[in-house]
Design a protein around this motif. Sequence first.
Motif, PDB file in Angstrom:
ATOM      1  N   GLN A  16     -61.627  -1.098 -47.447  1.00  0.00           N
ATOM      2  CA  GLN A  16     -62.306  -2.368 -47.684  1.00  0.00           C
ATOM      3  C   GLN A  16     -63.815  -2.208 -47.619  1.00  0.00           C
ATOM      4  O   GLN A  16     -64.549  -3.057 -48.112  1.00  0.00           O
ATOM      5  CB  GLN A  16     -61.806  -3.420 -46.695  1.00  0.00           C
ATOM      6  N   ASP A  17     -64.277  -1.107 -47.060  1.00  0.00           N
ATOM      7  CA  ASP A  17     -65.698  -0.742 -47.082  1.00  0.00           C
ATOM      8  C   ASP A  17     -65.956  -0.080 -48.438  1.00  0.00           C
ATOM      9  O   ASP A  17     -65.359   0.946 -48.768  1.00  0.00           O
ATOM     10  CB  ASP A  17     -65.997   0.225 -45.940  1.00  0.00           C
ATOM     11  N   LEU A  18     -66.811  -0.686 -49.254  1.00  0.00           N
ATOM     12  CA  LEU A  18     -67.029  -0.202 -50.615  1.00  0.00           C
ATOM     13  C   LEU A  18     -67.555   1.231 -50.661  1.00  0.00           C
ATOM     14  O   LEU A  18     -67.211   1.991 -51.565  1.00  0.00           O
ATOM     15  CB  LEU A  18     -67.975  -1.137 -51.366  1.00  0.00           C
ATOM     16  N   THR A  19     -68.361   1.619 -49.690  1.00  0.00           N
ATOM     17  CA  THR A  19     -68.877   2.984 -49.652  1.00  0.00           C
ATOM     18  C   THR A  19     -67.749   3.975 -49.405  1.00  0.00           C
ATOM     19  O   THR A  19     -67.663   5.023 -50.054  1.00  0.00           O
ATOM     20  CB  THR A  19     -69.951   3.118 -48.561  1.00  0.00           C
ATOM     21  N   TYR A  20     -66.870   3.639 -48.488  1.00  0.00           N
ATOM     22  CA  TYR A  20     -65.723   4.503 -48.195  1.00  0.00           C
ATOM     23  C   TYR A  20     -64.798   4.573 -49.408  1.00  0.00           C
ATOM     24  O   TYR A  20     -64.303   5.645 -49.763  1.00  0.00           O
ATOM     25  CB  TYR A  20     -64.978   3.975 -46.969  1.00  0.00           C
ATOM     26  N   ALA A  21     -64.563   3.433 -50.060  1.00  0.00           N
ATOM     27  CA  ALA A  21     -63.696   3.389 -51.242  1.00  0.00           C
ATOM     28  C   ALA A  21     -64.267   4.255 -52.367  1.00  0.00           C
ATOM     29  O   ALA A  21     -63.536   4.995 -53.030  1.00  0.00           O
ATOM     30  CB  ALA A  21     -63.512   1.955 -51.713  1.00  0.00           C
ATOM     31  N   ALA A  22     -65.575   4.188 -52.568  1.00  0.00           N
ATOM     32  CA  ALA A  22     -66.211   5.005 -53.604  1.00  0.00           C
ATOM     33  C   ALA A  22     -66.061   6.493 -53.283  1.00  0.00           C
ATOM     34  O   ALA A  22     -65.771   7.303 -54.179  1.00  0.00           O
ATOM     35  CB  ALA A  22     -67.686   4.638 -53.735  1.00  0.00           C
ATOM     36  N   GLY A  23     -66.231   6.859 -52.036  1.00  0.00           N
ATOM     37  CA  GLY A  23     -66.067   8.255 -51.635  1.00  0.00           C
ATOM     38  C   GLY A  23     -64.630   8.732 -51.787  1.00  0.00           C
ATOM     39  O   GLY A  23     -64.377   9.876 -52.163  1.00  0.00           O
ATOM     40  N   TYR A  24     -63.689   7.857 -51.520  1.00  0.00           N
ATOM     41  CA  TYR A  24     -62.264   8.167 -51.657  1.00  0.00           C
ATOM     42  C   TYR A  24     -61.936   8.464 -53.125  1.00  0.00           C
ATOM     43  O   TYR A  24     -61.277   9.450 -53.434  1.00  0.00           O
ATOM     44  CB  TYR A  24     -61.477   6.962 -51.145  1.00  0.00           C
ATOM     45  N   ILE A  25     -62.438   7.635 -54.027  1.00  0.00           N
ATOM     46  CA  ILE A  25     -62.214   7.862 -55.459  1.00  0.00           C
ATOM     47  C   ILE A  25     -62.941   9.116 -55.922  1.00  0.00           C
ATOM     48  O   ILE A  25     -62.387   9.941 -56.654  1.00  0.00           O
ATOM     49  CB  ILE A  25     -62.671   6.637 -56.278  1.00  0.00           C
ATOM     50  N   GLU A  26     -64.188   9.272 -55.494  1.00  0.00           N
ATOM     51  CA  GLU A  26     -64.986  10.428 -55.907  1.00  0.00           C
ATOM     52  C   GLU A  26     -64.334  11.739 -55.469  1.00  0.00           C
ATOM     53  O   GLU A  26     -64.316  12.710 -56.224  1.00  0.00           O
ATOM     54  CB  GLU A  26     -66.393  10.322 -55.341  1.00  0.00           C
ATOM     55  N   THR A  27     -63.785  11.765 -54.267  1.00  0.00           N
ATOM     56  CA  THR A  27     -63.125  12.970 -53.770  1.00  0.00           C
ATOM     57  C   THR A  27     -61.977  13.371 -54.689  1.00  0.00           C
ATOM     58  O   THR A  27     -61.787  14.545 -54.994  1.00  0.00           O
ATOM     59  CB  THR A  27     -62.613  12.745 -52.336  1.00  0.00           C
ATOM     60  N   CYS A  28     -61.227  12.392 -55.136  1.00  0.00           N
ATOM     61  CA  CYS A  28     -60.122  12.675 -56.061  1.00  0.00           C
ATOM     62  C   CYS A  28     -60.652  13.191 -57.395  1.00  0.00           C
ATOM     63  O   CYS A  28     -60.130  14.153 -57.957  1.00  0.00           O
ATOM     64  CB  CYS A  28     -59.291  11.410 -56.279  1.00  0.00           C
ATOM     65  N   LEU A  29     -61.700  12.566 -57.910  1.00  0.00           N
ATOM     66  CA  LEU A  29     -62.226  12.935 -59.223  1.00  0.00           C
ATOM     67  C   LEU A  29     -62.946  14.276 -59.212  1.00  0.00           C
ATOM     68  O   LEU A  29     -63.129  14.877 -60.276  1.00  0.00           O
ATOM     69  CB  LEU A  29     -63.160  11.842 -59.740  1.00  0.00           C
ATOM     70  N   LEU A  30     -63.351  14.771 -58.046  1.00  0.00           N
ATOM     71  CA  LEU A  30     -64.034  16.060 -57.968  1.00  0.00           C
ATOM     72  C   LEU A  30     -63.071  17.240 -58.082  1.00  0.00           C
ATOM     73  O   LEU A  30     -63.507  18.378 -58.239  1.00  0.00           O
ATOM     74  CB  LEU A  30     -64.829  16.167 -56.666  1.00  0.00           C
ATOM     75  N   GLU A  31     -61.765  16.945 -57.994  1.00  0.00           N
ATOM     76  CA  GLU A  31     -60.775  17.997 -58.186  1.00  0.00           C
ATOM     77  C   GLU A  31     -60.942  18.587 -59.582  1.00  0.00           C
ATOM     78  O   GLU A  31     -61.318  17.894 -60.525  1.00  0.00           O
ATOM     79  CB  GLU A  31     -59.361  17.436 -58.044  1.00  0.00           C
ATOM     80  N   THR A  32     -60.646  19.863 -59.736  1.00  0.00           N
ATOM     81  CA  THR A  32     -60.779  20.519 -61.033  1.00  0.00           C
ATOM     82  C   THR A  32     -59.937  19.834 -62.089  1.00  0.00           C
ATOM     83  O   THR A  32     -60.400  19.531 -63.175  1.00  0.00           O
ATOM     84  CB  THR A  32     -60.370  22.006 -60.920  1.00  0.00           C
ATOM     85  N   SER A  33     -58.688  19.590 -61.782  1.00  0.00           N
ATOM     86  CA  SER A  33     -57.818  18.837 -62.688  1.00  0.00           C
ATOM     87  C   SER A  33     -56.902  17.969 -61.826  1.00  0.00           C
ATOM     88  O   SER A  33     -55.808  18.388 -61.448  1.00  0.00           O
ATOM     89  CB  SER A  33     -57.012  19.770 -63.581  1.00  0.00           C
ATOM     90  N   PRO A  34     -57.370  16.762 -61.500  1.00  0.00           N
ATOM     91  CA  PRO A  34     -56.581  15.917 -60.604  1.00  0.00           C
ATOM     92  C   PRO A  34     -55.233  15.549 -61.222  1.00  0.00           C
ATOM     93  O   PRO A  34     -55.137  15.287 -62.411  1.00  0.00           O
ATOM     94  CB  PRO A  34     -57.452  14.681 -60.402  1.00  0.00           C
ATOM     95  N   GLU A  35     -54.221  15.568 -60.398  1.00  0.00           N
ATOM     96  CA  GLU A  35     -52.890  15.171 -60.839  1.00  0.00           C
ATOM     97  C   GLU A  35     -52.913  13.685 -61.187  1.00  0.00           C
ATOM     98  O   GLU A  35     -53.510  12.888 -60.457  1.00  0.00           O
ATOM     99  CB  GLU A  35     -51.874  15.409 -59.723  1.00  0.00           C
ATOM    100  N   PRO A  36     -52.272  13.295 -62.271  1.00  0.00           N
ATOM    101  CA  PRO A  36     -52.239  11.872 -62.628  1.00  0.00           C
ATOM    102  C   PRO A  36     -51.632  11.005 -61.526  1.00  0.00           C
ATOM    103  O   PRO A  36     -52.077   9.876 -61.301  1.00  0.00           O
ATOM    104  CB  PRO A  36     -51.378  11.833 -63.885  1.00  0.00           C
ATOM    105  N   GLU A  37     -50.626  11.537 -60.830  1.00  0.00           N
ATOM    106  CA  GLU A  37     -49.993  10.772 -59.753  1.00  0.00           C
ATOM    107  C   GLU A  37     -50.960  10.531 -58.604  1.00  0.00           C
ATOM    108  O   GLU A  37     -50.959   9.457 -57.991  1.00  0.00           O
ATOM    109  CB  GLU A  37     -48.744  11.494 -59.227  1.00  0.00           C
ATOM    110  N   LEU A  38     -51.789  11.525 -58.304  1.00  0.00           N
ATOM    111  CA  LEU A  38     -52.779  11.380 -57.242  1.00  0.00           C
ATOM    112  C   LEU A  38     -53.824  10.339 -57.620  1.00  0.00           C
ATOM    113  O   LEU A  38     -54.180   9.473 -56.816  1.00  0.00           O
ATOM    114  CB  LEU A  38     -53.457  12.717 -56.932  1.00  0.00           C
ATOM    115  N   LEU A  39     -54.308  10.408 -58.843  1.00  0.00           N
ATOM    116  CA  LEU A  39     -55.297   9.435 -59.312  1.00  0.00           C
ATOM    117  C   LEU A  39     -54.702   8.025 -59.274  1.00  0.00           C
ATOM    118  O   LEU A  39     -55.367   7.079 -58.839  1.00  0.00           O
ATOM    119  CB  LEU A  39     -55.770   9.785 -60.721  1.00  0.00           C
ATOM    120  N   LYS A  40     -53.462   7.883 -59.689  1.00  0.00           N
ATOM    121  CA  LYS A  40     -52.801   6.581 -59.656  1.00  0.00           C
ATOM    122  C   LYS A  40     -52.688   6.073 -58.221  1.00  0.00           C
ATOM    123  O   LYS A  40     -52.936   4.896 -57.953  1.00  0.00           O
ATOM    124  CB  LYS A  40     -51.421   6.686 -60.290  1.00  0.00           C
TER     125      LYS A  40
END
Length: 63
Positions: A16-40
């Motif tokens: 619910q903290d927007l900064t934490y949420a942005a970091g959570y998404i960014e961490t996933c997107l920094l993967e070389t090839s994120p799994e679609p299930e993980l992104l979902k």
Amino acid sequence: MLNSLPYQPFLISRLQDLTYAAGYIETCLLETSPEPELLKLVLSDVSEALAPQTMTPEEDNNI
């Protein structure tokens, strides 16, 4: 025997903290090839955390 607290409610409260949420998404997107299930899962967690803040009770009941 000790019981641990469930992780999902803790995660949702943190997201619910927007900064934490942005970091959570960014961490996933920094993967070389994120799994679609993980992104979902990541996007689902963030939307679950942020949706109650942006929806009125009437809108929430219509889902």
